[in-house]
Motif scaffolding. Structure first.
Motif, PDB file in Angstrom:
ATOM      1  N   GLY A 138      38.076 -68.452 -34.335  1.00  0.00           N
ATOM      2  CA  GLY A 138      37.294 -67.222 -34.447  1.00  0.00           C
ATOM      3  C   GLY A 138      37.323 -66.408 -33.169  1.00  0.00           C
ATOM      4  N   ALA A 139      37.213 -67.084 -32.017  1.00  0.00           N
ATOM      5  CA  ALA A 139      37.263 -66.376 -30.735  1.00  0.00           C
ATOM      6  C   ALA A 139      38.624 -65.728 -30.524  1.00  0.00           C
ATOM      7  N   ALA A 140      39.694 -66.458 -30.868  1.00  0.00           N
ATOM      8  CA  ALA A 140      41.044 -65.902 -30.708  1.00  0.00           C
ATOM      9  C   ALA A 140      41.230 -64.673 -31.593  1.00  0.00           C
ATOM     10  N   PHE A 141      40.757 -64.763 -32.824  1.00  0.00           N
ATOM     11  CA  PHE A 141      40.893 -63.630 -33.746  1.00  0.00           C
ATOM     12  C   PHE A 141      40.091 -62.428 -33.257  1.00  0.00           C
ATOM     13  N   LEU A 142      38.842 -62.664 -32.816  1.00  0.00           N
ATOM     14  CA  LEU A 142      37.992 -61.563 -32.365  1.00  0.00           C
ATOM     15  C   LEU A 142      38.527 -60.928 -31.086  1.00  0.00           C
ATOM     16  N   LEU A 143      39.119 -61.733 -30.209  1.00  0.00           N
ATOM     17  CA  LEU A 143      39.711 -61.165 -28.990  1.00  0.00           C
ATOM     18  C   LEU A 143      40.868 -60.230 -29.332  1.00  0.00           C
ATOM     19  N   LEU A 144      41.684 -60.629 -30.298  1.00  0.00           N
ATOM     20  CA  LEU A 144      42.779 -59.754 -30.726  1.00  0.00           C
ATOM     21  C   LEU A 144      42.240 -58.501 -31.402  1.00  0.00           C
ATOM     22  N   LEU A 145      41.186 -58.683 -32.220  1.00  0.00           N
ATOM     23  CA  LEU A 145      40.625 -57.553 -32.957  1.00  0.00           C
ATOM     24  C   LEU A 145      39.983 -56.534 -32.019  1.00  0.00           C
ATOM     25  N   PHE A 146      39.263 -57.035 -31.002  1.00  0.00           N
ATOM     26  CA  PHE A 146      38.514 -56.139 -30.117  1.00  0.00           C
ATOM     27  C   PHE A 146      39.260 -55.818 -28.823  1.00  0.00           C
ATOM     28  N   ALA A 147      40.519 -56.203 -28.725  1.00  0.00           N
ATOM     29  CA  ALA A 147      41.273 -55.939 -27.494  1.00  0.00           C
ATOM     30  C   ALA A 147      41.267 -54.453 -27.119  1.00  0.00           C
ATOM     31  N   PRO A 148      41.531 -53.538 -28.059  1.00  0.00           N
ATOM     32  CA  PRO A 148      41.475 -52.107 -27.678  1.00  0.00           C
ATOM     33  C   PRO A 148      40.084 -51.679 -27.229  1.00  0.00           C
ATOM     34  N   VAL A 149      39.045 -52.166 -27.909  1.00  0.00           N
ATOM     35  CA  VAL A 149      37.675 -51.820 -27.530  1.00  0.00           C
ATOM     36  C   VAL A 149      37.359 -52.335 -26.136  1.00  0.00           C
ATOM     37  N   MET A 150      37.760 -53.576 -25.844  1.00  0.00           N
ATOM     38  CA  MET A 150      37.484 -54.171 -24.542  1.00  0.00           C
ATOM     39  C   MET A 150      38.214 -53.420 -23.433  1.00  0.00           C
TER      40      MET A 150
END
Length: 492
Positions: free
Chosen positions: A306-318
């Motif tokens: 879940g953390a890996a998926f969310l990091l990829l998903l929110f990479a542009p936001v971060m």
């Protein structure tokens, strides 16, 4: 006492109470809500099946058109049958708690297993697509539908509608505690209309916390049959011996009232409580909290993936947030702070910086202004917080880098709040139980008010999570976190 009737979207039968007129009982709206859930599950299943059929190309559809039709019918029948057998539509579990979603999950899993076994037996070629695409899609749609219906029901309960009338019976102190909790959490669907106490008196003559005291504990069954209460909530009192409780249960037979007995272990619930009959004696068995084993291993895997998926998903936001932090004030983009994790082991928690550089050194001069509860240090208008930082805190965007902590194993997606070293050093033996599990990116404290919570309530929620943890509870917390973050409640 005459009370105002509350309009409800569901029909309700009228009945007379000894203390006035109410909508009695609420069984009509309960049955209507149950029918709505059944129809929702049926339509959701049909929608998913139709969508998969429509997504097939002409060649694929021609290749196994007959098999698709068979699987569509089988899926509808198997899922609805599993939901019925698994009591997923029982009124007692609809609209509150994690048990509703736990039973729904079991029914979906049972359907997937039966479809897989049937596909193997019949050598059905598209069975893999069906099990690994249709069932997850069904889970997403049905759970979303259930959640939307639950939100609507909770909104109506906040307005005083769709509530189950309750007669509370016990000592004044324990009934007072129950009334306080029921009023604090109206979404649970209870409305305490009357009270019975040992001597028939309340703390204020014939009232207890504004609720009429209608009689003694020996009068409970008579009031229930006469006035049509839907729930009899029995709270601890020396009067309630096994003989008296058994006789009350017998006297309530033949009616619609549900008898609920509050155990002494008020904060232990969920999968840890089991009722066993030993030599004809009903015993409440409390199993030990689970800190290892299969479910915990599943949680570890879900955390990392879940953390890996969310990091990829929110990479542009971060990346965008990091740029805003860098442009807003001098200092690094990230802020690292020593926190205490599972079993008291320290780790470095990473967040986006929301304060000016050197904010830690300026804290000493602000101690007298502390608005935080208990061991927490909080200021609603902290002068150290930057303009961008205030926005990030409101929507918890500053916590996104903690996904790296989850990915590396020092934190979990769901768990107690990660304490500072000075906070954990001041913990007593009871509060130290928070350290038996990994701290979480979110938790019960997050979805229940965050910084607005009193210290004692935050501790109670964390301890409840430790004691009653389950995968279903994690799922519900993650789902509720999105709403809490979007609303920005209790964040500063």
């Amino acid at each position: 006492m005459q009370q105002r009737e509350l309009a409800s979207p569901f029909p309700a039968a009228r009945g007379r109470l000894g203390n006035g007129t109410y909508n009695r009982p609420a069984s009509d709206w309960e049955q209507q809500y149950r029918r709505t859930v059944v129809v929702g599950d049926t339509l959701a299943t049909a929608l998913v099946v139709a969508a998969i059929g429509a997504s097939l190309g002409d060649r694929e559809a021609t290749h196994w058109h007959e098999q698709w039709g068979t699987l569509a019918v089988a899926t509808e029948l198997l899922l609805l049958g599993a939901l019925a057998v698994g009591r997923s539509w029982a009124p007692a579990v609809l609209g509150q708690g994690a048990e509703e979603f736990r039973r729904l999950g079991r029914s979906l899993f049972t359907t997937a297993v039966l479809l897989a076994l049937g596909g193997i037996a019949l050598t059905s070629r598209p069975i893999k697509l069906w099990v690994f695409v249709a069932i997850p899609a069904l889970a997403l749609v049905t759970m979303t539908t259930r959640y939307v219906l639950r939100l609507r029901l909770h909104r109506q309960r906040q307005e005083g509608r769709c509530l189950r009338p309750v007669l509370a019976a016990g000592s004044p102190a324990t009934v007072h505690d129950l009334i306080t909790r029921v009023r604090k959490y109206p979404h649970l669907g209870w409305r305490i209309d009357a009270v019975c106490t040992p001597d028939g008196l309340g703390t204020d003559g014939d009232r207890l916390d504004g609720v009429p005291v209608v009689g003694r504990l020996t009068d409970v069954a008579g009031h229930v049959h006469r006035d049509g209460y839907r729930v009899v909530a029995v709270t601890p009192d020396p009067h309630w011996t096994p003989e008296h409780l058994r006789r009350l249960a017998w006297n309530l037979e033949g009616g619609d009232a549900e008898m609920v007995v509050a155990p002494v272990l008020m904060e232990v619930a969920g999968p840890r409580l089991h009722v066993d009959a030993v030599l004809g004696i009903p015993l409440l068995r409390v199993s030990m909290p689970t800190f290892s084993g299969g479910p915990r291993a599943v949680k570890e895997v879900v955390d990392r993936l879940g953390a890996a998926f969310l990091l990829l998903l929110f990479a542009p936001v971060m990346a965008f947030v990091g740029l805003l932090v860098a442009l807003d004030s001098r200092g690094g983009v990230f802020y690292r702070q020593r926190r205490i994790g599972k079993d008291g082991r320290p780790f470095m928690m990473v967040k986006f910086r929301t304060m000016v550089a050197g904010a830690d050194r300026a804290r000493a001069g602000l101690e007298d202004l502390n608005e935080g509860a208990g061991l927490l240090f909080k200021l609603r208008r902290d002068p150290r917080v930057t303009r961008v930082g205030a926005r990030l805190r409101r929507y918890s965007l500053d916590e996104l880098p903690q996904l790296f902590n989850v990915l590396t194993g020092s934190m979990s997606l769901v768990g107690p709040r990660p304490p500072l070293p000075e906070e954990s050093a001041a913990y007593g033996p009871d509060i130290r139980r928070r350290l038996l599990v990994k701290p979480g990116l979110t938790g019960l404290w997050q979805v229940s008010g965050r910084s607005d919570l009193p210290w004692e309530e935050a501790v109670r929620l964390d301890l409840r999570y430790v004691e009653d943890w389950s995968l279903a509870l994690d799922t519900v917390i993650l789902w509720k976190t999105l709403r809490a973050v979007l609303q920005g409640q209790g964040a500063y």
